[in-house]
Design a protein around this motif. Structure first.
Motif, PDB file in Angstrom:
ATOM      1  N   UNK A 177       0.953  -1.070  -0.097  1.00 24.98           N
ATOM      2  CA  UNK A 177      -0.154   0.086  -0.145  1.00 24.98           C
ATOM      3  C   UNK A 177       0.820   1.170   0.149  1.00 24.98           C
ATOM      4  N   UNK A 178       2.145   1.133   0.904  1.00 26.23           N
ATOM      5  CA  UNK A 178       2.527   2.378   0.980  1.00 26.23           C
ATOM      6  C   UNK A 178       3.538   2.741  -0.454  1.00 26.23           C
ATOM      7  N   UNK A 179       3.983   1.562  -0.906  1.00 23.92           N
ATOM      8  CA  UNK A 179       4.566   1.619  -2.094  1.00 23.92           C
ATOM      9  C   UNK A 179       3.956   2.260  -3.356  1.00 23.92           C
ATOM     10  N   UNK A 180       2.640   1.901  -3.341  1.00 21.25           N
ATOM     11  CA  UNK A 180       1.672   2.365  -4.442  1.00 21.25           C
ATOM     12  C   UNK A 180       1.649   4.086  -4.390  1.00 21.25           C
ATOM     13  N   UNK A 181       1.557   4.583  -3.215  1.00 18.11           N
ATOM     14  CA  UNK A 181       1.577   6.098  -2.858  1.00 18.11           C
ATOM     15  C   UNK A 181       2.766   6.622  -3.413  1.00 18.11           C
ATOM     16  N   UNK A 182       3.895   6.301  -3.138  1.00 17.34           N
ATOM     17  CA  UNK A 182       5.062   6.905  -3.094  1.00 17.34           C
ATOM     18  C   UNK A 182       5.704   6.523  -4.725  1.00 17.34           C
ATOM     19  N   UNK A 183       6.052   7.963  -4.927  1.00 19.38           N
ATOM     20  CA  UNK A 183       6.677   7.808  -6.373  1.00 19.38           C
ATOM     21  C   UNK A 183       8.152   8.345  -5.951  1.00 19.38           C
ATOM     22  N   UNK A 184       9.174   7.434  -6.697  1.00 17.67           N
ATOM     23  CA  UNK A 184      10.591   7.968  -6.383  1.00 17.67           C
ATOM     24  C   UNK A 184      11.024   8.808  -7.278  1.00 17.67           C
ATOM     25  N   UNK A 185      11.556  10.001  -7.169  1.00 15.47           N
ATOM     26  CA  UNK A 185      12.198  10.914  -7.869  1.00 15.47           C
ATOM     27  C   UNK A 185      13.823  10.441  -8.162  1.00 15.47           C
ATOM     28  N   UNK A 186      14.099  10.074  -9.354  1.00 19.44           N
ATOM     29  CA  UNK A 186      15.504   9.739  -9.691  1.00 19.44           C
ATOM     30  C   UNK A 186      16.046  10.999 -10.280  1.00 19.44           C
ATOM     31  N   UNK A 187      17.075  11.290  -9.848  1.00 24.97           N
ATOM     32  CA  UNK A 187      17.722  12.382 -10.422  1.00 24.97           C
ATOM     33  C   UNK A 187      18.680  11.895 -11.630  1.00 24.97           C
ATOM     34  N   UNK A 188      18.367  12.471 -12.795  1.00 25.63           N
ATOM     35  CA  UNK A 188      19.254  11.856 -13.999  1.00 25.63           C
ATOM     36  C   UNK A 188      20.467  12.394 -14.012  1.00 25.63           C
ATOM     37  N   UNK A 189      21.544  11.718 -14.469  1.00 25.81           N
ATOM     38  CA  UNK A 189      23.067  12.041 -14.561  1.00 25.81           C
ATOM     39  C   UNK A 189      23.047  13.324 -15.719  1.00 25.81           C
ATOM     40  N   UNK A 190      23.729  14.376 -15.166  1.00 27.06           N
ATOM     41  CA  UNK A 190      24.014  15.068 -15.976  1.00 27.06           C
ATOM     42  C   UNK A 190      25.421  15.447 -16.497  1.00 27.06           C
TER      43      UNK A 190
END
Lengths: 151, 125
Positions: free
Chosen positions: B10-23
């Motif tokens: 349930x918790x993982x459904x709500x969470x969106x992990x933001x990934x920082x793209x390599x720059x």
């Protein structure tokens, strides 16, 4: 006949490690360190996912900024090799680089394939910097549905 | 144990992990800052680039996998690519060019004309 232990998909080792990895990565998402990446996020060579389906395996590989012609995929004696080179062009000699997190150069990743993979039917596609390889299982290894006969 | 799994799901459904793209940020020619962000699996339709005040916000959604099957190996981070940059006054906010090719987003940020180096010639007297 070999008996295989019953397991819950959510309790399998890889899933659990994945969850642990995410938890540790999330520690690094703490806003005090805005410039850090997750500890386990791969950055020196391409990251690979291997997924098993009932009648095939699929391999997904992140290859951003790599030309399709620079990727070389081969299978030899049950080992899948993804080779290639990432080239970056430099237009002028005196360019100023402010920040560089990306890598360049040649790379190679190998995966040992289970014997059930039919090496002749492997297909690969490449779009938006993601390489997808589909490795079908041999017919005898596919999951078969057994119909119940009603009397 | 089974309940823990449910709660976690349930918790993982709500969470969106933001990934920082390599720059990769460089100034190839004077006056144009090139910003390259590696966002594999992001198509043109899933990419959002916004300039809000002096903030440059880049969000890219990855094509979601089918979600089926069992992962034997998982190294690719899942989530949404997101990075926010603060543009300083030397950058012309209206002159930003973007190009997405092969999972790499290239942004060309032009410096304001007034910030570019000028040569002042001495008039012959």
């Amino acid at each position: 006949m070999a008996l295989i232990r019953w397991y819950d998909r959510d309790l399998e080792p890889v899933g659990t490690f994945d969850w642990l990895q995410r938890q540790i990565n999330d520690l690094f998402d703490f806003p005090r360190f805005p410039e850090t990446q997750g500890l386990f996020d791969r950055r020196v060579s391409p990251a690979i996912d291997v997924i098993e389906h009932p009648d095939s395996f699929s391999v997904e590989c992140d290859l951003p900024g790599i030309d399709q012609k620079d990727i070389d995929i081969s299978i030899a004696s049950g080992v899948l090799t993804i080779k290639g080179e990432k080239k970056t062009e430099q237009k002028s000699e005196n360019r100023k680089v402010y920040k560089k997190e990306t890598w360049e150069g040649s790379f190679q990743r190998t995966i040992s394939l289970p014997s059930v993979v039919d090496a002749d039917k492997v297909e690969a596609s490449f779009s938006n910097g993601v390489l997808r390889i589909t490795l079908p299982k041999r017919d005898e290894a596919k999951t078969k549905r057994i119909e119940l006969k009603s009397k | 144990m089974a309940k823990d799994v449910e709660v976690r799901k349930e918790r993982e459904k709500e969470q969106v992990r933001f990934i920082r793209p390599f720059c990769f940020i460089c100034e190839e020619e004077a006056g144009v800052v090139t910003l390259k962000l590696e966002m594999p699996g992001v198509g043109k339709d899933q990419l959002d680039i916004d300039v809000d005040g002096n903030e440059l916000q880049i969000t890219g959604k990855r094509e979601a996998g089918s979600g089926e099957g069992t992962y034997l190996m998982k190294e690719r981070p899942s989530g949404t690519f997101r990075q926010v940059y603060t543009l300083d006054d030397t950058i012309d906010h209206n002159k930003i060019e973007a190009n997405l090719e092969g999972g790499v987003l290239t942004l060309n940020l032009h410096r304001r004309e007034s910030e570019k180096p000028r040569k002042i010639t001495i008039k012959p007297s």
